[in-house]
Scaffold this motif. Structure first.
Motif, short mmCIF file in Angstrom:
data_model
loop_
_atom_site.label_atom_id
_atom_site.label_comp_id
_atom_site.label_asym_id
_atom_site.label_seq_id
_atom_site.Cartn_x
_atom_site.Cartn_y
_atom_site.Cartn_z
N ILE A 4 40.74 46.29 37.15
CA ILE A 4 40.35 47.06 38.34
C ILE A 4 38.86 46.92 38.62
O ILE A 4 38.42 46.99 39.75
CB ILE A 4 40.77 48.54 38.19
N SER A 5 38.07 46.68 37.60
CA SER A 5 36.62 46.58 37.79
C SER A 5 36.20 45.32 38.54
O SER A 5 35.09 45.21 39.01
CB SER A 5 35.90 46.64 36.44
N ASN A 6 37.10 44.34 38.66
CA ASN A 6 36.78 43.11 39.36
C ASN A 6 37.68 42.97 40.59
O ASN A 6 38.79 42.46 40.49
CB ASN A 6 36.96 41.90 38.44
N PRO A 7 37.21 43.41 41.77
CA PRO A 7 38.05 43.38 42.97
C PRO A 7 38.45 41.98 43.41
O PRO A 7 39.45 41.80 44.08
CB PRO A 7 37.20 44.07 44.03
N LYS A 8 37.70 40.93 43.05
CA LYS A 8 38.05 39.56 43.44
C LYS A 8 39.37 39.13 42.82
O LYS A 8 40.03 38.26 43.33
CB LYS A 8 36.94 38.59 43.02
N GLN A 9 39.78 39.72 41.69
CA GLN A 9 41.02 39.35 41.04
C GLN A 9 42.23 39.92 41.75
O GLN A 9 43.34 39.50 41.48
CB GLN A 9 41.01 39.79 39.59
N GLU A 10 42.05 40.86 42.65
CA GLU A 10 43.17 41.45 43.36
C GLU A 10 43.90 40.42 44.21
O GLU A 10 45.11 40.44 44.30
CB GLU A 10 42.70 42.60 44.24
N GLN A 11 43.16 39.52 44.84
CA GLN A 11 43.73 38.48 45.69
C GLN A 11 42.99 37.17 45.43
O GLN A 11 42.29 36.66 46.31
CB GLN A 11 43.62 38.87 47.15
N PRO A 12 43.16 36.59 44.25
CA PRO A 12 42.38 35.41 43.91
C PRO A 12 42.68 34.18 44.77
O PRO A 12 41.85 33.29 44.89
CB PRO A 12 42.75 35.15 42.45
#
Length: 78
Positions: A4-12
């Motif tokens: 959750i701390s890395n928002p870029k991983q939500e929609q890579p």
């Protein structure tokens, strides 16, 4: 570490993730101008008295036009 701390991983796989429509449009206008944008995406809001405000209003209400502008942005980013 929490994902959750890395928002870029939500929609890579989404290159437009985190890019606001206003920022995208302003970048296109700054780098290519209304005339060149209108030649690539033939929509009236780029041809007739274009402004960022009127274009944003149209693009937010018209999914097919927004898709074309987003694709233009992606093509020109390459």
């Amino acid at each position: 570490m929490d994902d959750i701390s890395n928002p870029k991983q939500e929609q890579p796989n989404n290159p437009l993730h985190g890019v606001k429509l206003k920022d995208l449009l302003e970048w296109l206008v700054e780098n290519y101008g209304w005339e060149q944008m209108a030649s690539k995406v033939n929509i009236n809001c780029f041809n007739n008295n274009p402004t960022v405000k009127s274009s944003l209003k149209f693009l937010r209400r018209t999914p097919w036009a927004r898709d074309k502008v987003e694709q233009l942005y992606l093509d020109l980013q390459k």
